[in-house]
Design an enzyme around this catalytic site. Sequence first.
Site, mmCIF file in Angstrom:
data_model
loop_
_atom_site.group_PDB
_atom_site.id
_atom_site.type_symbol
_atom_site.label_atom_id
_atom_site.label_comp_id
_atom_site.label_asym_id
_atom_site.label_seq_id
_atom_site.Cartn_x
_atom_site.Cartn_y
_atom_site.Cartn_z
ATOM 1 N N HIS A 136 0.814 -1.208 0.000
ATOM 2 C CA HIS A 136 0.000 0.000 0.000
ATOM 3 C C HIS A 136 0.858 1.273 0.000
ATOM 4 C CE1 HIS A 136 0.802 1.099 4.225
ATOM 5 N NE2 HIS A 136 0.877 -0.220 4.408
ATOM 6 N N HIS A 145 12.243 -1.335 -12.488
ATOM 7 C CA HIS A 145 12.077 -2.785 -12.654
ATOM 8 C C HIS A 145 12.088 -3.425 -11.269
ATOM 9 C CE1 HIS A 145 13.384 -6.671 -14.993
ATOM 10 N NE2 HIS A 145 12.472 -6.914 -14.079
#
Length: 214
Positions: A136, A145
């Site tokens: 979150h 990446h």
Amino acid sequence: MKLAIIGQGGHSKVIEDLISLNHNHKIVAYLDDKYEELHMKQEIFYGPILSAITLNDLFRELKFVIAIGNNKIRRLITESLQLSKENYATIIHPAAIISQRAEIDHGTVIMAGSVINAGARIGAHTIINTGAIVEHDNRLGDFVHISPNATLTGNVQIEDGVHVSAGATIIPGIAIGEWSVIGAGATVISNIPSHSTAVGVPAAVKTKQVIEGV
């Protein structure tokens, strides 16, 4: 949706399989600089990367996916093509779990088994690889990446160009500066400056990178 894949390495094979899972998607071109000129074979175009400009004029509503794992190369390609963000597709594996309250920008690819939770924001042309967890309220920049099985816990800040290697864990509230690399299996418990490589448990900065143009 008609799609053109840019890059034909190992990463592109995974993205090709991902695209094949959606029967509304059709690959119409593969672009890689191993090809010297644009040509058609069995109703599919093959050509160098700059052929994207020609194909964009040829097809209506064609979308591109940069299927290259290297963050810097993805950025260089977007700069050379100068296409609008609407020209890039966002590709999401059906086995990924994504909160309706997460935000995902254009050109990003999200692989199987990955989880993106509420309040997370994922930048453009970013890769969330197989089994990665973005918890979150994370903030990820562009050309990032996140490698397989890496875990970003809550409120982590990842700036542009960062590569978080396989199996790494970043604890809550940590910031990773732009174009840094987090080594495989590292546990990051303190902020990492830009253009650094950090490895180990806990992760420590081992090198300061000098990267032209980033």
